[in-house]
Design a protein around this motif. Sequence first.
Motif, PDB file in Angstrom:
ATOM      1  N   ALA A 124      -3.850  -0.346  -4.818  1.00  0.00           N
ATOM      2  CA  ALA A 124      -4.269   0.375  -3.617  1.00  0.00           C
ATOM      3  C   ALA A 124      -3.067   0.835  -2.802  1.00  0.00           C
ATOM      4  N   HIS A 125      -2.088  -0.046  -2.679  1.00  0.00           N
ATOM      5  CA  HIS A 125      -0.884   0.309  -1.935  1.00  0.00           C
ATOM      6  C   HIS A 125      -0.127   1.435  -2.641  1.00  0.00           C
ATOM      7  N   ALA A 126       0.050   1.297  -3.946  1.00  0.00           N
ATOM      8  CA  ALA A 126       0.795   2.317  -4.702  1.00  0.00           C
ATOM      9  C   ALA A 126       0.072   3.667  -4.678  1.00  0.00           C
ATOM     10  N   LEU A 127      -1.244   3.653  -4.799  1.00  0.00           N
ATOM     11  CA  LEU A 127      -2.012   4.902  -4.768  1.00  0.00           C
ATOM     12  C   LEU A 127      -1.900   5.575  -3.403  1.00  0.00           C
ATOM     13  N   GLY A 128      -1.934   4.761  -2.349  1.00  0.00           N
ATOM     14  CA  GLY A 128      -1.792   5.322  -1.012  1.00  0.00           C
ATOM     15  C   GLY A 128      -0.440   5.988  -0.822  1.00  0.00           C
ATOM     16  N   LYS A 129       0.616   5.361  -1.297  1.00  0.00           N
ATOM     17  CA  LYS A 129       1.954   5.945  -1.173  1.00  0.00           C
ATOM     18  C   LYS A 129       2.101   7.196  -2.021  1.00  0.00           C
ATOM     19  N   ALA A 130       1.330   7.261  -3.144  1.00  0.00           N
ATOM     20  CA  ALA A 130       1.389   8.429  -4.028  1.00  0.00           C
ATOM     21  C   ALA A 130       0.450   9.542  -3.576  1.00  0.00           C
ATOM     22  N   GLY A 131      -0.280   9.316  -2.483  1.00  0.00           N
ATOM     23  CA  GLY A 131      -1.201  10.338  -1.983  1.00  0.00           C
ATOM     24  C   GLY A 131      -2.451  10.477  -2.830  1.00  0.00           C
ATOM     25  N   GLN A 132      -2.817   9.420  -3.557  1.00  0.00           N
ATOM     26  CA  GLN A 132      -3.994   9.445  -4.425  1.00  0.00           C
ATOM     27  C   GLN A 132      -5.141   8.677  -3.756  1.00  0.00           C
ATOM     28  N   SER A 133      -6.284   9.331  -3.640  1.00  0.00           N
ATOM     29  CA  SER A 133      -7.444   8.662  -3.052  1.00  0.00           C
ATOM     30  C   SER A 133      -8.130   7.795  -4.102  1.00  0.00           C
ATOM     31  N   PHE A 134      -8.883   6.809  -3.647  1.00  0.00           N
ATOM     32  CA  PHE A 134      -9.564   5.901  -4.560  1.00  0.00           C
ATOM     33  C   PHE A 134     -10.650   5.161  -3.802  1.00  0.00           C
ATOM     34  N   ASP A 135     -11.508   4.489  -4.546  1.00  0.00           N
ATOM     35  CA  ASP A 135     -12.471   3.547  -3.982  1.00  0.00           C
ATOM     36  C   ASP A 135     -12.385   2.272  -4.817  1.00  0.00           C
ATOM     37  N   TYR A 136     -13.120   1.246  -4.435  1.00  0.00           N
ATOM     38  CA  TYR A 136     -13.032  -0.001  -5.190  1.00  0.00           C
ATOM     39  C   TYR A 136     -14.369  -0.745  -5.155  1.00  0.00           C
ATOM     40  N   VAL A 137     -14.535  -1.617  -6.133  1.00  0.00           N
ATOM     41  CA  VAL A 137     -15.670  -2.541  -6.211  1.00  0.00           C
ATOM     42  C   VAL A 137     -15.086  -3.901  -6.569  1.00  0.00           C
ATOM     43  N   HIS A 138     -15.419  -4.942  -5.805  1.00  0.00           N
ATOM     44  CA  HIS A 138     -14.986  -6.306  -6.134  1.00  0.00           C
ATOM     45  C   HIS A 138     -16.239  -7.157  -6.249  1.00  0.00           C
ATOM     46  N   ARG A 139     -16.818  -7.172  -7.439  1.00  0.00           N
ATOM     47  CA  ARG A 139     -18.062  -7.895  -7.705  1.00  0.00           C
ATOM     48  C   ARG A 139     -18.057  -8.424  -9.128  1.00  0.00           C
ATOM     49  N   GLU A 140     -19.010  -9.311  -9.396  1.00  0.00           N
ATOM     50  CA  GLU A 140     -19.128  -9.911 -10.711  1.00  0.00           C
ATOM     51  C   GLU A 140     -19.357  -8.856 -11.788  1.00  0.00           C
ATOM     52  N   ALA A 141     -19.008  -9.205 -13.033  1.00  0.00           N
ATOM     53  CA  ALA A 141     -19.098  -8.255 -14.140  1.00  0.00           C
ATOM     54  C   ALA A 141     -20.528  -7.839 -14.453  1.00  0.00           C
ATOM     55  N   ASP A 142     -21.503  -8.671 -14.106  1.00  0.00           N
ATOM     56  CA  ASP A 142     -22.903  -8.334 -14.379  1.00  0.00           C
ATOM     57  C   ASP A 142     -23.689  -8.116 -13.082  1.00  0.00           C
TER      58      ASP A 142
END
Length: 453
Positions: A124-142
């Motif tokens: 997330a930090h590296a993408l922000g510095k590179a000007g790349q947008s993103f989203d995330y999910v932090h949940r169980e695999a199922d």
Amino acid sequence: MINANLGSRRLSIGVVAIGRPTFDVPYAESLLATAMAALEGLDADIVGSTALQFDAEAMRSNLGALTEKPLDLLLVLQVTFTDATMTVELAKSVDAPLVLWSFPEPRSGGRLRLNGFCGINLAAHALGKAGQSFDYVHREADSPEALKEIMALARAGYVKRRLTQTRIGVVGEHPAGFDTCSYDTAELKSRFGVETQTLPIGGFIASAAAVDDAKADAVRARAAGDLGSLDDLDQDSLQKSMKVYVALRGLADEENLQALAVRCWPEFFTDFGCAACGPMAFMNQDGTPCGCEADVFGALSSLVLQWTAGEPAFNTDLVDVNVEDDTAVFWHCGQAPISMADPEGPIGPAIHSNRKLPLLNEFALKPGRVTLARLTQAKNEIRLVLGGAEILRAPLSFSGTSGVVRFDKPAGEVLERIMREGLEHHTGLVYGEHRPALRRLAAMLDLPVIELT
């Protein structure tokens, strides 16, 4: 038959799984297998390798599948910790919204077997510095919730991509004093990638007048099938209304227009002798939204809604708010798509209430959950207005097409927000709860959100 313009085709999700061999690889691979099995159960095409990628070279060998066809979403499964090198390269190499998915792991008191969350934090930090947008999910695999979030993100990515391919036809100019229907061509292009094509109202009416009667007769058969007998209407005006649909359909098809913003009055009544409402209702049902009063942002809002929902939308007016019984009425002259009609109420053809000419759809909207949305220019800032409501089964409130709603918040609060924000009089409406995907879309487009409810 699936209408691709409704956004009802399967989504396309690219998948890359990354990790490091210094972590618990057997455990990582078991979680990856669980996640992939869950993804394969989605109503989407899953593109990419199911193997865990341990280095940039292995990742690059799979880039071809991810760049061969357009993707609606690129999902990076951060199965174990890695540095950000592969993720940043993927973000720069694949033209699709990027989502990072990491899996929680038990607090065992022993070794961190995955440490995937730290991996997405680093990325997330590296993408922000590179000007790349993103989203995330932090949940169980199922996790069912993870799959819901991923599908909402993919649907948002689909809509964002479709917008860059969108052309809206503008027939005539919006009426004087209707600042709510103004638009800036350059701003539409720069913000959304949307192009406009203008056509004088007189030229369009001339093209409608020249439509062959046999083509109009075919449309009449469709109208009778939807609405019932048309025999009591003025037949000359009815035929002209059918010709308007043929001309609208032809214009959209020939010029590759995904939506139309039409100056629906007064010229169709005064210069041609019919109403454009019914023909526009047919176009809405086709999946080619038509914005009344040459409302380009209204037509664009309907497109966003129908691509998100996969079914027709309705560009409508809020015409009544009753604080006493906590209800409101959405209405327009008669251009709601027939799929929105309450099957338990009367459905029929009608004449315009003011101009007394055909053709209009006339019915109450069916009960059910609806999402409200509008790309607003209120206060000179483009934002996305969102709301949720329930359409109640009720008699037709006003002639044409209308529905009685109960908002998710008290009607008085919604009314206050609309007026204080100075929002437009047109609002898009579609069945179902689609705000999660629309919020994700707003984030992808860098649009502030106004939550009505």
